[in-house]
Design an enzyme around this catalytic site. Structure first.
Site, short mmCIF file in Angstrom:
data_model
loop_
_atom_site.label_atom_id
_atom_site.label_comp_id
_atom_site.label_asym_id
_atom_site.label_seq_id
_atom_site.Cartn_x
_atom_site.Cartn_y
_atom_site.Cartn_z
N GLY A 61 0.76 -1.24 0.00
CA GLY A 61 0.00 0.00 0.00
C GLY A 61 0.79 1.29 0.00
N GLU A 78 3.83 -6.92 1.45
CA GLU A 78 3.25 -7.19 0.12
C GLU A 78 3.20 -5.93 -0.73
OE1 GLU A 78 -0.72 -8.28 1.27
OE2 GLU A 78 -0.10 -10.04 2.41
N PRO A 79 4.34 -5.32 -1.02
CA PRO A 79 4.28 -4.08 -1.81
C PRO A 79 4.02 -4.36 -3.29
CG PRO A 79 6.56 -4.60 -1.28
CD PRO A 79 5.72 -5.70 -0.67
N GLY A 80 3.23 -3.53 -3.92
CA GLY A 80 2.98 -3.65 -5.35
C GLY A 80 3.41 -2.37 -6.05
N ARG A 105 -6.25 4.50 -15.22
CA ARG A 105 -6.32 5.17 -13.90
C ARG A 105 -6.98 6.54 -13.94
NH1 ARG A 105 -2.47 6.46 -11.22
NH2 ARG A 105 -3.26 5.96 -9.17
N TYR A 159 -10.12 6.63 -11.55
CA TYR A 159 -9.98 7.33 -10.26
C TYR A 159 -9.66 8.80 -10.43
CZ TYR A 159 -8.10 2.54 -9.42
OH TYR A 159 -7.84 1.20 -9.40
N CYS A 165 -14.17 6.22 -27.85
CA CYS A 165 -15.44 6.94 -27.92
C CYS A 165 -16.10 7.01 -26.55
CB CYS A 165 -16.35 6.26 -28.94
SG CYS A 165 -15.57 6.22 -30.55
N GLU A 166 -15.49 7.77 -25.67
CA GLU A 166 -16.00 8.00 -24.31
C GLU A 166 -15.43 9.35 -23.88
OE1 GLU A 166 -17.50 5.99 -21.84
OE2 GLU A 166 -17.50 4.05 -22.86
#
Ligand SMILES: *Cc1c(COP(=O)(O)O)cnc(C)c1O
Length: 429
Positions: free
Chosen positions: A247, A284-286, A323, A327, A353-354
Site C-alpha cells: 500500500g 506485500e508491496p505492489g 487510472r 480514479y 469513444c468516451e
C-alpha cells in the site's frame, strides 16, 4: 538540459533533447516497436526493492511482490530472480508466477473470493500461505485441503479498522470494507482455524489500502495488529509470521510518501518495543516496486484547438491507461523530445469513444502532430488493468536493462483478440 532527471523518476533523464530510460533513448524504442508502448526500467524496480531491503536489514523478512500491480512475466521474473515472494489474488496470478520461475513456497494467496478450483491448484503447487479473508472461506479451504489429504497453511487477514476520521484516505482497512475479518471476529476465527482439520495456522496479515502517502496509518495498524497477536497467542495459538500488507504510495505529482527504508525502520522500532522484533515478517508491496519504473510512450495523432479547450489526441487511451478514467488519477505527461516553442494548454485525450477517455487535463505542453509523449508513473495498475475496449489491441512492453531492451510482450494482434471467438453461421436469407 543535459542529464536533467525528472522528479520521482530516477531512471529517466533528458540528455540533450532526448529522454532516456537508463541507457536507452526512449524515442528509439518507439521507432522500433511502435506506440503505445510501455517501457519499464529494471534498475528502477530493483532500486525500489532495495529500499525495502535496507529497511529490513538484519531481520527475517519475506518481501512478496503484489503482482496485480504489474503481472507481466518479464516483471515477475525480475522479482523472482531477486529472491522475492509473490502476493497473488487469483489462480491466473499463480500460473504466471509458476511460469516465470517464482518459488511456490514463497507465494501467498490473498483475495476475498478464492474458488475451490483455485484453492486446489494452489495446494497442489505447494504455496506458502493462504491469506484467508472470511470464516466461510476458512471452512471451504479446510474441505478442499482434506479432499487432497493435505494441510493448508493459513494466515487470517484482519481488518485493523484504522480510524477513518484521522486517515480518511485508507480504503481497505475500514470497518465497512469487504476485506479481511472484522476486528471483533478475529479471535473466534483463529480459535476455529486452530481446531479445523486440514488447516494449519501460520500467521496474521493485514492490508490497509493503497497509495498511502503518510506513515501514521501504518504505525496505527501495526499497533492494532500487535494487540491482536498478543490476544491470539494468549489463548494458546502461536503465530509464526506477521504480514503488514502493501500500500505504500508513490510520487505521481509531488506527493511525498515515506521512503520504504525509513518507514520500515520506524515500524521495526515499534515491533522491537513490544518484543516482536525477531518474528518472521512479511510485506506485500505492489505499486511502490513498479509504479515509477514504467512509462507509457504515445504518439500525438492530432491537435484539435478549440474555443474553450485544446485537445491533444494521442494513440494511448483509457484501455491502456485506465487510472485517470477510473480514479481521476494524475499522471505526468512529458515530451520525449522537448520543443523550445511557447507551451499551450491541452487536454490530452485518447481515441476511444468516451468522454472519460482522457489522460491529462489542462497540461502545459509545446507539442506538434507526430510528437512522442511519455505518460509517467505507468508501471503499476496500467497494463494490469488494460482492456480491448474499442477493439484496441493491448500495447507492447519493453524491459530496459542498462543499454539492453527486452521485448517482454509483443503488441497484441487482431488475431490474438479474435482467436477465442466463433461466428454462429447465421446467413442472410
Ligand atoms: C493490492 C494489494 C497489495 C498491494 O498494494 P499496493 O498499493 O500496490 O502496494 C498488497 N496486498 C493485498 C492483499 C492487495 O490486495
Amino acid at each position: 538540459m543535459t542529464h536533467e532527471n525528472l522528479p520521482g523518476q530516477p531512471h529517466l533523464a533528458y540528455r540533450g533533447n532526448e529522454l532516456y530510460c537508463e541507457e536507452i533513448r526512449v524515442s528509439d524504442l518507439a521507432k522500433d516497436h511502435g506506440t503505445p508502448l510501455f517501457v519499464y526500467s529494471k534498475g528502477a524496480m530493483l532500486a525500489a526493492l532495495a529500499a525495502y531491503q535496507r529497511g529490513f536489514a538484519g531481520r527475517k523478512v519475506q518481501i512478496c511482490y503484489a503482482m496485480k500491480a504489474n503481472p507481466a512475466l518479464g516483471v515477475i521474473e525480475v522479482f523472482a530472480e531477486a529472491g522475492c515472494g509473490f502476493d497473488i489474488v487469483s489462480g491466473g496470478d499463480l500460473e504466471r508466477v509458476l511460469a516465470a520461475g517464482g518459488q511456490p513456497g514463497k507465494i501467498i494467496f490473498s483475495g476475498v473470493g478464492k474458488t475451490r478450483a483455485e484453492m486446489r491448484r494452489a495446494l497442489e503447487a505447494g504455496i506458502g500461505c493462504f491469506n484467508v479473508e472470511s470464516e466461510a472461506e476458512l471452512e471451504v479451504l479446510s474441505q478442499v485441503a482434506l479432499s487432497l489429504g493435505v494441510c493448508a497453511p493459513v494466515s487470517i487477514r484482519v481488518n485493523p479498522n484504522v480510524d477513518p476520521k484521522t486517515h480518511p484516505y485508507i480504503s481497505t482497512g475500514l470497518k465497512d470494507s469487504k476485506f479481511g475479518v472484522a476486528h471483533e471476529r478475529v479471535l473466534p476465527t483463529y480459535q476455529r482455524a486452530a481446531k479445523l482439520a486440514g488447516i494449519r495456522v501460520l500467521g496474521i496479515d493485514c492490508h490497509i489500502g493503497s497509495q498511502i502517502t503518510q506513515e501514521d496509518p501504518y504505525l496505527d495498524a501495526v499497533e492494532r495488529m500487535l494487540d491482536l497477536v498478543e490476544a491470539i497467542e494468549a489463548v494458546g495459538i502461536p503465530l509464526q509470521h506477521i504480514d503488514f500488507g502493501g500500500g505504500l504510495g508513490i510520487d505521481y505529482s509531488g506527493e511525498t510518501p515515506p521512503d520504504a527504508g525509513v518507514l520500515w525502520q520506524k515500524l521495526l522500532a515499534r515491533l522491537d518495543a513490544r518484543g516482536f522484533g525477531q518474528r518472521d515478517l512479511m510485506i506485500e508491496p505492489g505499486r511502490s516496486l513498479v509504479g515509477n519504473a514504467g512509462v507509457c510512450v504515445s504518439e500525438v495523432l492530432y491537435l484539435k484547438p478549440g474555443e474553450h479547450k485544446n485537445f491533444c489526441i494521442i494513440d494511448a487511451a483509457m484501455n491502456d491507461l485506465p487510472r485517470p478514467a477510473l480514479y481521476q488519477a494524475f499522471h505526468q505527461i512529458v515530451p520525449l523530445n522537448p520543443r523550445q516553442d511557447v507551451p499551450e494548454t491541452w487536454d490530452v485525450v485518447g481515441p476511444i469513444c468516451e468522454s472519460g477517455d482522457w489522460l491529462g487535463h489542462d497540461r502545459s505542453l509545446a507539442v506538434q502532430q507526430g510528437d512522442l509523449l511519455a505518460v509517467l508513473s505507468s508501471g503499476a495498475y496500467c497494463m494490469s488493468m488494460a482492456s480491448n475496449y474499442n477493439s484496441r489491441g493491448r500495447a507492447a512492453e519493453i524491459l530496459v536493462e542498462g543499454s539492453q531492451a527486452h521485448l517482454i510482450r509483443r503488441r497484441e494482434t487482431m488475431a490474438d483478440q479474435m482467436q477465442s471467438e466463433r461466428l454462429v453461421g447465421i446467413k442472410s436469407k
